[in-house]
Write a protein that holds these residues in place. Structure first.
Motif, PDB file in Angstrom:
ATOM      1  N   PHE A  40       0.805  -1.121  -0.097  1.00  0.00           N
ATOM      2  CA  PHE A  40      -0.005  -0.101   0.203  1.00  0.00           C
ATOM      3  C   PHE A  40       0.989   1.206   0.224  1.00  0.00           C
ATOM      4  N   GLU A  41       1.795   1.257   0.914  1.00  0.00           N
ATOM      5  CA  GLU A  41       2.736   2.445   0.879  1.00  0.00           C
ATOM      6  C   GLU A  41       3.483   2.810  -0.393  1.00  0.00           C
ATOM      7  N   SER A  52     -10.481   3.821   3.769  1.00  0.00           N
ATOM      8  CA  SER A  52     -10.606   2.686   2.554  1.00  0.00           C
ATOM      9  C   SER A  52      -9.586   3.198   1.381  1.00  0.00           C
ATOM     10  N   LEU A  53      -9.506   2.566   0.583  1.00  0.00           N
ATOM     11  CA  LEU A  53      -8.572   2.622  -0.620  1.00  0.00           C
ATOM     12  C   LEU A  53      -9.520   3.013  -1.829  1.00  0.00           C
ATOM     13  N   VAL A  86      -5.410   5.915  -3.478  1.00  0.00           N
ATOM     14  CA  VAL A  86      -5.446   7.078  -2.465  1.00  0.00           C
ATOM     15  C   VAL A  86      -6.191   6.417  -1.389  1.00  0.00           C
ATOM     16  N   TYR A  87      -6.192   7.219  -0.187  1.00  0.00           N
ATOM     17  CA  TYR A  87      -7.105   6.857   0.909  1.00  0.00           C
ATOM     18  C   TYR A  87      -8.221   7.853   0.853  1.00  0.00           C
ATOM     19  N   LEU A  88      -9.399   7.365   1.279  1.00  0.00           N
ATOM     20  CA  LEU A  88     -10.549   7.890   1.541  1.00  0.00           C
ATOM     21  C   LEU A  88     -10.764   8.066   2.734  1.00  0.00           C
ATOM     22  N   ASN A  89     -11.039   9.132   3.509  1.00  0.00           N
ATOM     23  CA  ASN A  89     -11.405   9.057   4.712  1.00  0.00           C
ATOM     24  C   ASN A  89     -12.904   9.244   4.998  1.00  0.00           C
ATOM     25  N   HIS A  90     -13.369   8.160   5.539  1.00  0.00           N
ATOM     26  CA  HIS A  90     -14.853   8.323   5.845  1.00  0.00           C
ATOM     27  C   HIS A  90     -15.196   8.309   7.237  1.00  0.00           C
ATOM     28  N   LEU A  91     -16.511   8.732   7.710  1.00  0.00           N
ATOM     29  CA  LEU A  91     -17.010   8.545   9.182  1.00  0.00           C
ATOM     30  C   LEU A  91     -16.782   7.505   9.746  1.00  0.00           C
TER      31      LEU A  91
END
Length: 61
Positions: free
Chosen positions: A37-38, A56-57, A47-52
């Motif tokens: 992943f790195e 996730s990727l 990319v990372y998605l920041n959810h509540l």
């Protein structure tokens, strides 16, 4: 990478691929998965998605 592409196609890019989805499909150590992943993040292929509810990727938009 194929798993992320398949999920992106399935959801139209709206939802990412959660780590639990990956863990179920990939039989590898967490440290190995993290290294991959790195590398993909550094190459800007995912990319990372920041959810509540967590992280996730996904493919970059």
């Amino acid at each position: 990478m194929e798993l992320v592409k398949a999920k992106h196609k399935q959801t139209g890019g709206c939802n990412g691929l959660s780590f639990s989805d990956l863990d179920e499909q990939i039989n590898a150590e967490y440290s190995e998965i993290k290294k991959v992943f790195e590398k993909l993040l550094a190459e800007k292929k995912i990319v990372y998605l920041n959810h509540l509810n967590g992280r996730s990727l996904s493919l970059p938009k």
